[in-house]
Design an enzyme around this catalytic site. Sequence first.
Site: not given
Length: 525
Positions: A157, A277, A140, A135-136
């Site tokens: 990560k 989130d 980063g 993922g991005q």
Amino acid sequence: MIFSLDEELHRVSLDDKKNDIKVDYSSAIYNDINHEQGSSITYEESINHLSVHSNAIPLNGMSPAHRMRRRSSAYSKFPILTPPNTRRFSITGSDAMRTNTNRLSITPQDIISSNIGENELSRNLHDFKPVRVLGQGAYGKVLLVKDVNTSKLYAMKQLRKAEILISQTATDSKREDEDKNDGNNNDNDDGLSKRLERTFAERSILSEIEHPNIVKLFYSFHDNSKLYLLLQYIPGGELFYHLKEHGTLDETTVSFYAAEISCALRFLHTKGVVYRDLKPENCLLNQRGHLVLTDFGLSKKSANDSAVDEEDPENVNALYSIIGTPEYCAPEILLGKAYSQNCDWYSLGCLLYDMLVGKPPYTGSNHKVIINKIQQNKQGPKIPFYLSEGMKDILNALLKKETAKRWNVDKYWAKTGANNKPTKSKKKKSGAARTSLFTEHFIFRKIDWKLLESGQLQKTTLGPIVPVITDLELAENFDTEFTSMSYEETYTDSKPININSVSKSPDMFKGFSYKASGSYLEKYF
């Protein structure tokens, strides 16, 4: 994948006009699923196994697999358009926040004075071999890496220090100056302190908690240019990925995952943590099909754990930062009002709505459009007619735009000494807040909460959606948009960054390194 050559040739046809080769890939994929499952199930049975909602909203005649792909994950303050199941971006603190020095619970000095010795921790970038990109994010990429000594797999990560240390742009500063800040002036030092606090938040929170539905942190370290978090690898991929591929989910599946998410949120709230989130992109499925929350970069921990700190207005009972993902943010966050951990329960309602309907309750080009829709819709979001009465009821209770009328799940979680007394059934007044117990809601009638909260349910049963995994290193359940990316540029020891912020506070990342105990590592490997 193993296929018979004759079967492959049988599916191949040539177009004489364009000299193109056509292959029936859908049949190949379907046969491969049957091969891996070791059964001769029918196509219809395989679709039912994936828990696709029988009343899913049609997608202009297209199958779920052909839904619009997510946009590039390059950093963006607000998405331009938010069609169903398109990746949403989070608003970070540098995008919109109320900066106030009195609201900080962690300062750079606190970070520097951490009692963790950097030299005592031996892990570094060379201990791990990159496998592929998972993922991005804004700061980063997330890589699948393998320990060169033990061959264990981790999700690494990466956070670029430059993104954290560089001062905000003129646009951001102007936007912040327009915010109300109780008479206190914003400056770069305040913004840097806030960004540093949030940088350490994920490392601090995950190193202190342990829950079966929350991702585990094993190591953290940093070099000249980046910070690294070595997290538990969850091979089932994002819930977003499964929603994108298979459309909406049936109510039994949604109820099960709602129970697991709420169990994790309730645990966080008892520890003084507000998640802030919650969205499909931050929910992963493990090998057994159970849900795991990840990405705590926007989470907030009270300075005194679950206790209320009246001197710090931004604790679990009074938060102010405009932060999160607009489509899943509670109205009080988007309006810039004070909010509490109750905002997470509104986000849960948005996520349930998304799983059932195929999109969040409110979408728009930016958070102002979304809040206008919420304010104009006095009756709340439109609940589809085909949902059960129980599901309609819990959505209506969680998606109240006024916090006073929203279900206070933390207060009415389950029977305790305070609320164990039987109450007379009274007709609830229109618009009144829900006072019934959350865990006893009708949609959770099949959930054994004792087993779920103890973690035994996750160990002894399979979830509704069991990901197909043939090889852990293939990351088959992650979007090819990411897995096809090159990791060479992001997996090298970069040269020291040269910015003024570093020279002013060279040790502000001191104390970031962490190593889990040997027993903790053995427990999860």
